[in-house]
Design a protein around this motif. Sequence first.
Motif, PDB file in Angstrom:
ATOM      1  N   PHE A 207      -9.824   3.079  -3.579  1.00 35.59           N
ATOM      2  CA  PHE A 207      -9.428   4.296  -3.051  1.00 35.59           C
ATOM      3  C   PHE A 207      -8.833   5.218  -4.366  1.00 35.59           C
ATOM      4  N   LEU A 208      -8.250   4.647  -5.231  1.00 35.05           N
ATOM      5  CA  LEU A 208      -7.672   5.374  -6.461  1.00 35.05           C
ATOM      6  C   LEU A 208      -8.604   6.064  -7.008  1.00 35.05           C
TER       7      LEU A 208
ATOM      8  N   LEU B  47       0.855  -1.093  -0.045  1.00 30.77           N
ATOM      9  CA  LEU B  47       0.074   0.115  -0.042  1.00 30.77           C
ATOM     10  C   LEU B  47       0.824   1.077   0.123  1.00 30.77           C
ATOM     11  N   ARG B  48       1.991   1.179   0.799  1.00 29.40           N
ATOM     12  CA  ARG B  48       2.759   2.371   0.994  1.00 29.40           C
ATOM     13  C   ARG B  48       3.442   2.635  -0.443  1.00 29.40           C
ATOM     14  N   SER B  49       3.862   1.559  -1.401  1.00 29.72           N
ATOM     15  CA  SER B  49       4.220   1.735  -2.389  1.00 29.72           C
ATOM     16  C   SER B  49       3.423   2.398  -3.472  1.00 29.72           C
ATOM     17  N   ALA B  50       2.345   1.842  -3.267  1.00 28.58           N
ATOM     18  CA  ALA B  50       1.147   2.415  -4.209  1.00 28.58           C
ATOM     19  C   ALA B  50       0.867   3.566  -3.996  1.00 28.58           C
ATOM     20  N   VAL B  51       0.690   4.269  -2.670  1.00 27.53           N
ATOM     21  CA  VAL B  51       0.295   5.533  -2.432  1.00 27.53           C
ATOM     22  C   VAL B  51       1.518   6.465  -2.889  1.00 27.53           C
TER      23      VAL B  51
ATOM     24  N   ARG C  10     -14.848  14.772  11.827  1.00 26.54           N
ATOM     25  CA  ARG C  10     -13.358  15.310  11.795  1.00 26.54           C
ATOM     26  C   ARG C  10     -12.945  15.268  10.293  1.00 26.54           C
ATOM     27  N   GLY C  11     -13.776  14.906   9.381  1.00 31.61           N
ATOM     28  CA  GLY C  11     -13.434  15.059   7.973  1.00 31.61           C
ATOM     29  C   GLY C  11     -12.466  13.688   7.412  1.00 31.61           C
ATOM     30  N   CYS C  12     -12.243  12.651   8.173  1.00 28.90           N
ATOM     31  CA  CYS C  12     -11.524  11.438   7.990  1.00 28.90           C
ATOM     32  C   CYS C  12     -12.345  10.346   7.238  1.00 28.90           C
ATOM     33  N   HIS C  13     -11.828  10.019   6.000  1.00 26.24           N
ATOM     34  CA  HIS C  13     -12.283   8.976   5.243  1.00 26.24           C
ATOM     35  C   HIS C  13     -11.603   7.645   5.879  1.00 26.24           C
ATOM     36  N   VAL C  14     -12.362   6.486   5.774  1.00 26.33           N
ATOM     37  CA  VAL C  14     -11.750   5.186   6.372  1.00 26.33           C
ATOM     38  C   VAL C  14     -11.840   4.342   5.359  1.00 26.33           C
ATOM     39  N   PHE C  15     -11.021   3.819   4.760  1.00 23.94           N
ATOM     40  CA  PHE C  15     -11.009   2.410   3.858  1.00 23.94           C
ATOM     41  C   PHE C  15     -10.237   1.396   4.595  1.00 23.94           C
ATOM     42  N   SER C  16     -11.080   0.473   5.203  1.00 22.32           N
ATOM     43  CA  SER C  16     -10.814  -0.816   5.694  1.00 22.32           C
ATOM     44  C   SER C  16     -10.649  -1.859   5.003  1.00 22.32           C
ATOM     45  N   PHE C  17      -9.502  -2.373   4.525  1.00 17.72           N
ATOM     46  CA  PHE C  17      -9.565  -3.478   3.382  1.00 17.72           C
ATOM     47  C   PHE C  17      -9.266  -5.020   4.357  1.00 17.72           C
ATOM     48  N   PRO C  18      -9.676  -5.947   3.574  1.00 16.47           N
ATOM     49  CA  PRO C  18      -9.452  -7.300   4.251  1.00 16.47           C
ATOM     50  C   PRO C  18      -8.159  -7.610   4.267  1.00 16.47           C
TER      51      PRO C  18
ATOM     52  N   PHE D 252      -4.769  -5.239  -1.921  1.00 16.69           N
ATOM     53  CA  PHE D 252      -4.397  -4.703  -3.179  1.00 16.69           C
ATOM     54  C   PHE D 252      -5.519  -4.346  -4.397  1.00 16.69           C
ATOM     55  N   LEU D 253      -6.280  -5.246  -4.439  1.00 14.22           N
ATOM     56  CA  LEU D 253      -7.593  -4.991  -5.416  1.00 14.22           C
ATOM     57  C   LEU D 253      -8.230  -3.804  -4.944  1.00 14.22           C
ATOM     58  N   ASN D 254      -8.646  -3.847  -3.799  1.00  9.67           N
ATOM     59  CA  ASN D 254      -9.700  -3.006  -3.105  1.00  9.67           C
ATOM     60  C   ASN D 254      -8.781  -1.518  -3.133  1.00  9.67           C
ATOM     61  N   TYR D 255      -7.743  -1.422  -3.055  1.00 11.37           N
ATOM     62  CA  TYR D 255      -7.052  -0.235  -3.198  1.00 11.37           C
ATOM     63  C   TYR D 255      -7.415   0.315  -4.510  1.00 11.37           C
TER      64      TYR D 255
END
Length: 398
Positions: free
Chosen positions: A308-309, A203-207, A286-294, A301-304
């Motif tokens: 998210f993208l 995820l870090r690499s993708a971000v 607080r304006g925070c979006h939460v993407f909680s992946f399996p 990787f797929l759900n990112y």
Amino acid sequence: MISYHQALESVLARKADFGVEQVSLELANGRVLAEDVLADRDQPPYNRATMDGIALAYHTYEKGVREFPSEGMARAGITQLKLQDPSNCIEIATGAILPEGADTIVRYEDLEEIPEGFRILAGCTPNKNIHRKGSDASEGAVLLKKGHSIDPSAVAVLASVGKATLAVRGLPGITILSTGDELVPVETIPETHQVRRSNVHALRSAVLAAGIRPDLEHLPDDAAIIENRLEALLQTQDVLLLSGGVSKGKFDHLPGVLEKLGVVKDFHRVAQRPGKPFWFGMDAARGCHVFSFPGNPVSTFLNYHLYFLPWLRQTTGAPEPRITAILEEPIENKSDLTHFIPLRLSPEQGHLNAVRISMNGSGDYLSLTKANAFGRVNPGEVLVKGALVPCICFNLQL
């Protein structure tokens, strides 16, 4: 449980605007312009030689003259020279300013050097081998429009007009968190019951590839610790990308903790394979979006890439790619879930061919190193060989 299309629609409905920021040209690649970029002068700014050779007055050649004494050398980076005698020529280098009084360039390949200058061996065409001033763009013309995604070619344009700093769409602050007592740092030699943390690094690499430098954290399977840390992060971050802890196990604490902290759940579980247990919501206060992946690697990787993208592209105004490929073998989906199949895309005669990559379940990260896309197959859909399949691409290098 909702459908894939409903889930994506729900994610995209959570619009966000992270404003505008100034960045240096060195950091602009991958960002989205928040301003129009104008030509600060004509492009090119002068009549520019496109070949090495000699510059001459064509009317002299028209009179039958084929030998031209040389008056000197015009090279790139010096001020404009002047042809003193129209019966002469001036040698010229690619990129140099066309001398005053000259209107044609003859390349060295069509010349013979003689003691006093050059003899033309081949035919000569007027205005040849000259990139005319302003022929690309006039001063004040819009070269790149607001909303343009900056790539290396755009960086070259920005540099050519002196944009050492530029306005781009702002990006969210992101923390990536993994959960699970079985996960250990990369540098650790794991015990039999342990695995190294791979999802957060993927995820870090993708971000990072999206131009964002995220924070990276890991939390144990302890509800109190998870609650305390998430409460702090919800107050400081725009986005949380979580991996693991959202299924129905006794140690999957995230859904309950997020609800307790006031994060509004938009949905939990999507009718798709892989990646079904995806949880998405927002702390509107607080304006925070939460993407909680399996927690399974392929699911994360797929759900990112699925959710998210597209959301990030929407917030920055970047275009959403629409890519299809031709299947080289039939694929049938007999289930009521949307399937995402690992594919290897390759160009052939103006289109993309898709070869299915075998995957040993959603924990098989190795399969992703052989693929560069996921093909979407809708519930109950049968795709024959030669059919077009919509693709979500990653690491696609054509």
